[in-house]
Design a protein around this motif. Structure first.
Motif, PDB file in Angstrom:
ATOM      1  N   GLU A   1      -6.990   4.337  12.677  1.00 27.68           N
ATOM      2  CA  GLU A   1      -5.891   4.875  11.942  1.00 27.68           C
ATOM      3  C   GLU A   1      -5.361   3.869  10.715  1.00 27.68           C
ATOM      4  N   GLU A   2      -5.257   4.615   9.480  1.00 31.96           N
ATOM      5  CA  GLU A   2      -5.032   3.885   8.405  1.00 31.96           C
ATOM      6  C   GLU A   2      -4.071   4.708   7.800  1.00 31.96           C
ATOM      7  N   HIS A   3      -3.049   4.162   6.954  1.00 29.51           N
ATOM      8  CA  HIS A   3      -2.066   4.987   5.821  1.00 29.51           C
ATOM      9  C   HIS A   3      -1.956   4.214   4.694  1.00 29.51           C
ATOM     10  N   VAL A   4      -1.627   4.903   3.634  1.00 33.08           N
ATOM     11  CA  VAL A   4      -1.237   4.647   2.427  1.00 33.08           C
ATOM     12  C   VAL A   4       0.059   5.224   1.818  1.00 33.08           C
ATOM     13  N   ASP A   5       1.049   4.584   1.086  1.00 33.12           N
ATOM     14  CA  ASP A   5       2.103   5.132   0.375  1.00 33.12           C
ATOM     15  C   ASP A   5       1.666   5.672  -0.995  1.00 33.12           C
ATOM     16  N   VAL A   6       1.819   6.836  -1.385  1.00 28.34           N
ATOM     17  CA  VAL A   6       1.556   7.326  -2.696  1.00 28.34           C
ATOM     18  C   VAL A   6       2.741   7.787  -3.257  1.00 28.34           C
ATOM     19  N   GLY A   7       2.731   7.412  -4.679  1.00 29.22           N
ATOM     20  CA  GLY A   7       3.992   7.725  -5.394  1.00 29.22           C
ATOM     21  C   GLY A   7       3.782   9.108  -6.174  1.00 29.22           C
ATOM     22  N   VAL A   8       3.830  10.042  -5.289  1.00 26.18           N
ATOM     23  CA  VAL A   8       3.958  11.664  -5.703  1.00 26.18           C
ATOM     24  C   VAL A   8       4.574  12.001  -4.534  1.00 26.18           C
ATOM     25  N   PRO A   9       5.255  13.518  -5.039  1.00 29.23           N
ATOM     26  CA  PRO A   9       5.755  14.369  -3.887  1.00 29.23           C
ATOM     27  C   PRO A   9       4.726  14.778  -3.022  1.00 29.23           C
ATOM     28  N   ILE A  10       5.136  15.036  -1.947  1.00 31.16           N
ATOM     29  CA  ILE A  10       4.272  15.737  -0.952  1.00 31.16           C
ATOM     30  C   ILE A  10       3.419  16.942  -1.241  1.00 31.16           C
ATOM     31  N   ASP A  11       3.892  17.782  -1.902  1.00 26.24           N
ATOM     32  CA  ASP A  11       3.207  18.891  -2.359  1.00 26.24           C
ATOM     33  C   ASP A  11       2.169  18.536  -3.341  1.00 26.24           C
ATOM     34  N   LYS A  12       2.271  17.705  -4.092  1.00 28.29           N
ATOM     35  CA  LYS A  12       1.166  17.125  -4.843  1.00 28.29           C
ATOM     36  C   LYS A  12      -0.105  16.333  -4.112  1.00 28.29           C
ATOM     37  N   ALA A  13       0.272  15.591  -3.133  1.00 23.72           N
ATOM     38  CA  ALA A  13      -0.621  14.646  -2.449  1.00 23.72           C
ATOM     39  C   ALA A  13      -1.302  15.855  -1.535  1.00 23.72           C
TER      40      ALA A  13
ATOM     41  N   LEU B   1     -13.676   0.243   4.645  1.00 23.21           N
ATOM     42  CA  LEU B   1     -14.169   1.281   3.972  1.00 23.21           C
ATOM     43  C   LEU B   1     -12.997   2.553   3.919  1.00 23.21           C
ATOM     44  N   VAL B   2     -12.536   2.850   5.019  1.00 26.13           N
ATOM     45  CA  VAL B   2     -11.169   3.882   5.106  1.00 26.13           C
ATOM     46  C   VAL B   2     -10.071   3.474   4.478  1.00 26.13           C
ATOM     47  N   ARG B   3      -9.857   1.997   4.457  1.00 20.14           N
ATOM     48  CA  ARG B   3      -8.559   1.544   3.727  1.00 20.14           C
ATOM     49  C   ARG B   3      -9.034   1.765   2.317  1.00 20.14           C
ATOM     50  N   SER B   4      -9.939   1.218   1.731  1.00 24.05           N
ATOM     51  CA  SER B   4     -10.592   1.417   0.406  1.00 24.05           C
ATOM     52  C   SER B   4     -10.513   2.775  -0.153  1.00 24.05           C
ATOM     53  N   ASP B   5     -11.082   3.801   0.296  1.00 31.26           N
ATOM     54  CA  ASP B   5     -10.915   5.083   0.349  1.00 31.26           C
ATOM     55  C   ASP B   5      -9.463   5.590   0.258  1.00 31.26           C
ATOM     56  N   LEU B   6      -8.811   5.263   0.966  1.00 29.92           N
ATOM     57  CA  LEU B   6      -7.260   5.669   1.071  1.00 29.92           C
ATOM     58  C   LEU B   6      -6.524   4.926  -0.539  1.00 29.92           C
ATOM     59  N   GLU B   7      -6.902   3.923  -0.837  1.00 32.95           N
ATOM     60  CA  GLU B   7      -6.367   2.996  -2.028  1.00 32.95           C
ATOM     61  C   GLU B   7      -6.937   3.983  -3.030  1.00 32.95           C
ATOM     62  N   HIS B   8      -8.195   4.395  -3.132  1.00 32.04           N
ATOM     63  CA  HIS B   8      -8.731   4.996  -4.295  1.00 32.04           C
ATOM     64  C   HIS B   8      -8.190   6.218  -4.324  1.00 32.04           C
ATOM     65  N   PHE B   9      -7.609   7.101  -3.290  1.00 35.03           N
ATOM     66  CA  PHE B   9      -7.065   8.426  -3.400  1.00 35.03           C
ATOM     67  C   PHE B   9      -5.860   8.008  -3.944  1.00 35.03           C
ATOM     68  N   LYS B  10      -5.010   7.185  -3.580  1.00 33.16           N
ATOM     69  CA  LYS B  10      -3.728   6.793  -4.344  1.00 33.16           C
ATOM     70  C   LYS B  10      -3.826   6.472  -5.592  1.00 33.16           C
ATOM     71  N   GLU B  11      -4.697   5.912  -6.270  1.00 34.97           N
ATOM     72  CA  GLU B  11      -5.119   5.610  -7.547  1.00 34.97           C
ATOM     73  C   GLU B  11      -5.290   6.786  -8.232  1.00 34.97           C
ATOM     74  N   CYS B  12      -6.043   7.926  -7.714  1.00 39.55           N
ATOM     75  CA  CYS B  12      -6.420   9.156  -8.148  1.00 39.55           C
ATOM     76  C   CYS B  12      -5.121  10.069  -8.409  1.00 39.55           C
ATOM     77  N   VAL B  13      -4.496  10.199  -7.225  1.00 40.06           N
ATOM     78  CA  VAL B  13      -3.367  11.040  -7.244  1.00 40.06           C
ATOM     79  C   VAL B  13      -2.257  10.714  -8.208  1.00 40.06           C
ATOM     80  N   GLU B  14      -2.006   9.374  -8.221  1.00 41.70           N
ATOM     81  CA  GLU B  14      -1.029   8.689  -8.901  1.00 41.70           C
ATOM     82  C   GLU B  14      -1.124   9.024 -10.483  1.00 41.70           C
ATOM     83  N   GLN B  15      -2.668   8.936 -10.529  1.00 41.16           N
ATOM     84  CA  GLN B  15      -2.927   8.896 -12.170  1.00 41.16           C
ATOM     85  C   GLN B  15      -3.178  10.403 -12.561  1.00 41.16           C
ATOM     86  N   GLY B  16      -3.024  11.219 -11.672  1.00 41.41           N
ATOM     87  CA  GLY B  16      -2.781  12.768 -12.037  1.00 41.41           C
ATOM     88  C   GLY B  16      -4.362  13.219 -11.993  1.00 41.41           C
ATOM     89  N   GLY B  17      -5.353  12.670 -11.505  1.00 41.36           N
ATOM     90  CA  GLY B  17      -6.611  13.163 -11.503  1.00 41.36           C
ATOM     91  C   GLY B  17      -7.099  13.851 -10.381  1.00 41.36           C
TER      92      GLY B  17
END
Length: 143
Positions: free
Chosen positions: A5-17, A127-143
């Motif tokens: 189990e891993e988690h990341v906090d992203v700077g977008v509203p829940i609907d966008k994530a 790998l899972v931590r890295s993937d979550l960090e990459h998701f964070k970057e993508c969602v926060e950059q609007g991609g």
């Protein structure tokens, strides 16, 4: 079976994530080793994956509990992988994305090769931590 189990906090509203997480065709942008994803009827997806120098195709079934903001998936062939993503609002502009993965380390090693035991578990965690960090970057950059 091992559970990670891993988690990341992203700077977008829940609907966008939630919406971005459901665009499985974009997974190659943030999931290491995923080369292509095609969605199919009935909540299925086909993933072309390369890991440990080996290419594989996986079929997965995806379901969600929208009201609970939980997306679950499992492979329909070996190796057996079961996972989920759950989203929890932190506030109106921040969301926690929790990933859970259940896997058999021996089956992963047989499928993709690689190290045994503790070293392999650490590699999967990274790998899972890295993937979550990459998701964070993508969602926060609007991609």
């Amino acid at each position: 079976m091992s559970t990670l189990e891993e988690h990341v906090d992203v700077g977008v509203p829940i609907d966008k994530a939630w919406d971005d997480l459901h665009r499985v065709e974009n997974y190659p942008r943030f999931v290491e080793g995923v080369r292509e994803v095609r969605t199919e009827a009935g909540g299925r997806a086909r993933l072309d994956v390369e890991a440990g120098g080996r290419a594989r195709v996986f079929e997965a079934e995806i379901s969600d509990r929208r009201g609970e903001r939980v997306m679950e998936w499992h492979t329909t062939s070996d190796p057996e992988l079961v996972g989920s993503f759950s989203l929890q609002p932190i506030n109106e502009n921040r969301t926690r994305v929790q990933a859970r993965l259940e896997y058999d380390p021996d089956a992963i090693r047989e499928t993709f090769g690689g190290q045994k035991g503790f070293a392999q578990v650490n590699a999967i965690e990274r790998l899972v931590r890295s993937d979550l960090e990459h998701f964070k970057e993508c969602v926060e950059q609007g991609g």
